[in-house]
Design an enzyme around this catalytic site. Sequence first.
Site, short mmCIF file in Angstrom:
data_model
loop_
_atom_site.label_atom_id
_atom_site.label_comp_id
_atom_site.label_asym_id
_atom_site.label_seq_id
_atom_site.Cartn_x
_atom_site.Cartn_y
_atom_site.Cartn_z
CD GLU A 274 54.24 88.78 9.92
OE1 GLU A 274 55.18 88.43 9.19
OE2 GLU A 274 53.18 89.27 9.51
CB CYS A 308 57.07 86.17 7.74
SG CYS A 308 58.23 87.51 8.04
#
Length: 536
Positions: A274, A308
């Site tokens: 990720e 994020c």
Amino acid sequence: MSSSITPTTGHEAGTPGTVGGVVGAPSAARAAQLVRRADGGADSAPVEAVSPFTGLLTATLPQATDADARRVFAEARAAQAAWAARPVSERAKVLRRVYEKILKRQDEILDLVQVEAGKARIDAFDEVSAAALVAGHYGKHSARLLAPKRVSGLIPFLTRARELRHPKGVVGVITPWNYPVALTAMDVFPALVAGNTVVQKPDNQTALSALWLHELAEEAGLPAGVWRVVPGRGSRIGDAFAEESDYLCFTGSTPTGKDLATKIAHRLTGYSLELGGKNPMVVLPDAPVAKAAAGAVTACFSSAGQLCVSVERLYVHESIREEFTEAFVAKTKALRLGAELSYSADVGSLTTQGQLESVSAHVEDAREKGAEVLAGGRPRPDIGPLFYEPTVLTGVTEDITLFAEETFGPVVSIYGYHDVEDAIERANSGEYGLNASVWGRDTAAASAVAARLKAGTVNVNEGYAATFGTVGLPMGGMKESGFGRRNGAEGLLKYTEAQAVAVQRGMRLRPARAVSPRLWTRALTAGIRLLNRLPR
């Protein structure tokens, strides 16, 4: 419980008996107890982590060498078979007990996350809830997801086919500083319940929070040695993780993720990544302005934008742009910044000096190139050494650094649009595709827009929490925002090897000596046609 601070700098000892010099924080003795859970430490230069709230020492962390890390991997490999031999139901019970412990002992970890990461308490609670939800979900559903699955065989009643799932072995997990509890839980818990052992490298800045969760897991019945935590510098032990893991899970920057993927490729082992994001929100012309503005504030400024999946680009239809901007700016200016161990603050601190410098540089570059600052735009050392005001920009053009580059801080740009097709195209522009948000009264129309956005998760009338908190959904990035998924069935099954087992009875799958191949193939062709008509 509340605590006020006096902004300071330096690594000198904090208030006696506390971590990071924050009144009400866990004790220094408690921090030392957590540090002792870490593996390795032969590196001669330990790391001193400091609290973003005060600049004062939180922990002195021993650092592993390459040899330390490889030794821990070998020990985890030796422990894996016994752990995998336990029934899935038994491994799942550990997670269910962890779930209860997280919720029961949340005040301690809320304090610790605030002190280590600089979060507002409401944002620290996002970590508590995410970790508990993950433990509860996989504690409840893993036995079903990992159970052998019957598959329709080649020949009904005569071919018995099953799909089995086996653990990968030793899973390496590299977690970042921004969500030390939530991301540890999301990556470590499913790997463990799948029967793997885990070697984790937490970021030094927030290692205590990861070690706290490790402590809870062992208190809940996880055998010692099944999950190992190895603090260390990526430059020293990163190769060990790439070369020793049977599967590697990494959360961090896109360049580092690409580097790890290159190192892993020649070993033909799996990985999930990720990585970065420049997440858009599309506000449709029928959106309820007040609700959309309030939702955008949460989507942009939770954890001071160091999330994020937080939003950094707002695309607002011109028919409501002025009204939306006025409401959004007013709500942004009303946010309370603070460094208290209580729910009195809306926004906390940036976590590292590097983040403060990066955010400041992005905003100053935008100013110099003609962007207008509608709110914020300055550091707040009067509150704490790393505080930065939530910032709203307009007039951001392509030559400005933050137009396409991730800021990872409390900074957002507003853009207008006339045509929804144009908004979709602009939202999809750039190299990232992690998260997106769409707002509109007509949820069917908003969902249709959402389905056309190139992002791994898309939230309708929410910023990020709906997908982030729904553990049954897969979460991950498209394009350069990552590879693979966490959460959902895929977030568990990625830590396993699929094996096909078929038992053939009665009829042979090659013609008998007395039967001509031509007659056999004709009969088999008719059978294949018949099988396709049967319900499966």
